[in-house]
Design a protein around this motif. Structure first.
Motif, short mmCIF file in Angstrom:
data_model
loop_
_atom_site.label_atom_id
_atom_site.label_comp_id
_atom_site.label_asym_id
_atom_site.label_seq_id
_atom_site.Cartn_x
_atom_site.Cartn_y
_atom_site.Cartn_z
N LEU A 14 5.15 1.38 4.60
CA LEU A 14 5.73 0.90 5.85
C LEU A 14 4.64 0.55 6.87
O LEU A 14 4.66 -0.52 7.47
CB LEU A 14 6.66 1.96 6.43
N ILE A 15 3.67 1.43 7.02
CA ILE A 15 2.59 1.20 7.99
C ILE A 15 1.76 -0.01 7.59
O ILE A 15 1.53 -0.92 8.40
CB ILE A 15 1.71 2.46 8.11
N PHE A 16 1.29 -0.04 6.35
CA PHE A 16 0.43 -1.14 5.93
C PHE A 16 1.20 -2.45 5.78
O PHE A 16 0.64 -3.52 5.97
CB PHE A 16 -0.32 -0.79 4.66
N TYR A 63 11.95 5.33 -8.02
CA TYR A 63 10.85 4.43 -8.37
C TYR A 63 9.79 4.39 -7.28
O TYR A 63 8.99 3.46 -7.22
CB TYR A 63 11.38 3.02 -8.60
N ALA A 64 9.77 5.38 -6.40
CA ALA A 64 8.89 5.36 -5.22
C ALA A 64 7.42 5.19 -5.59
O ALA A 64 6.70 4.44 -4.93
CB ALA A 64 9.08 6.63 -4.40
N ASP A 65 6.96 5.86 -6.63
CA ASP A 65 5.55 5.76 -7.00
C ASP A 65 5.19 4.34 -7.43
O ASP A 65 4.15 3.81 -7.06
CB ASP A 65 5.21 6.74 -8.12
N TYR A 66 6.05 3.71 -8.20
CA TYR A 66 5.79 2.34 -8.66
C TYR A 66 5.84 1.35 -7.49
O TYR A 66 5.03 0.45 -7.40
CB TYR A 66 6.81 1.92 -9.73
N ILE A 67 6.81 1.54 -6.61
CA ILE A 67 6.94 0.67 -5.45
C ILE A 67 5.72 0.80 -4.56
O ILE A 67 5.20 -0.20 -4.05
CB ILE A 67 8.24 1.00 -4.67
N GLU A 68 5.23 2.01 -4.39
CA GLU A 68 4.04 2.25 -3.57
C GLU A 68 2.83 1.51 -4.15
O GLU A 68 2.08 0.86 -3.43
CB GLU A 68 3.76 3.75 -3.50
N ILE A 69 2.66 1.59 -5.45
CA ILE A 69 1.52 0.93 -6.11
C ILE A 69 1.64 -0.59 -6.01
O ILE A 69 0.69 -1.28 -5.63
CB ILE A 69 1.41 1.38 -7.58
N ILE A 70 2.80 -1.13 -6.34
CA ILE A 70 3.00 -2.58 -6.30
C ILE A 70 2.88 -3.10 -4.87
O ILE A 70 2.24 -4.12 -4.61
CB ILE A 70 4.36 -2.96 -6.93
N GLY A 72 1.26 -1.69 -2.34
CA GLY A 72 -0.14 -1.58 -1.93
C GLY A 72 -0.99 -2.68 -2.52
O GLY A 72 -1.85 -3.26 -1.84
N LEU A 73 -0.75 -2.99 -3.78
CA LEU A 73 -1.49 -4.08 -4.44
C LEU A 73 -1.21 -5.43 -3.77
O LEU A 73 -2.13 -6.21 -3.52
CB LEU A 73 -1.12 -4.13 -5.92
N ALA A 74 0.05 -5.67 -3.43
CA ALA A 74 0.41 -6.93 -2.75
C ALA A 74 -0.27 -7.01 -1.38
O ALA A 74 -0.77 -8.07 -1.00
CB ALA A 74 1.93 -7.02 -2.59
N ILE A 75 -0.31 -5.90 -0.67
CA ILE A 75 -0.95 -5.88 0.64
C ILE A 75 -2.45 -6.16 0.51
O ILE A 75 -3.02 -6.93 1.29
CB ILE A 75 -0.69 -4.54 1.35
N ILE A 76 -3.09 -5.57 -0.49
CA ILE A 76 -4.52 -5.79 -0.71
C ILE A 76 -4.78 -7.26 -1.06
O ILE A 76 -5.69 -7.89 -0.53
CB ILE A 76 -5.06 -4.85 -1.81
N ILE A 77 -3.97 -7.82 -1.97
CA ILE A 77 -4.16 -9.22 -2.38
C ILE A 77 -3.97 -10.16 -1.19
O ILE A 77 -4.77 -11.07 -0.98
CB ILE A 77 -3.19 -9.57 -3.54
#
Length: 90
Positions: A14-16, A63-70, A72-77
């Motif tokens: 949410l923050i990022f 699915y919180a862990d998967y959503i967090e990873i995906i 976060g990856l989208a935010i980084i990209i």
């Protein structure tokens, strides 16, 4: 009653995600997009994400862990893309 502990795994996203929304809005401003249209679209998307987050959490909590990873990856990209565009590489 809302149990805020259910939302805790999504706090970082949410923050990022909101920071990324600000980055995308600044890119639109730099590209000389109409600020009223940009503002309206930003508000609409924030409301949509709020609704998805509010009502989709019950379904997505397992699915919180998967959503967090995906997420976060989208935010980084998207962050890397915006930096590369800012320096003129893309």
């Amino acid at each position: 009653m809302v149990n805020w502990k259910d939302y805790a795994p999504f706090t970082g996203l949410l923050i990022f995600g909101n920071i990324e929304n600000l980055i995308l809005a600044s890119q639109g401003a730099v590209a000389h997009v109409n600020p009223y249209i940009l503002g309206a679209l930003s508000i609409i998307l924030v409301i949509i994400w709020l609704l998805i987050g509010t009502y989709g959490t019950k379904v997505a909590i397992k699915y919180a862990d998967y959503i967090e990873i995906i997420g976060g990856l989208a935010i980084i990209i998207l962050g890397i893309q915006s930096m590369l565009e800012a320096v003129g590489i893309l």
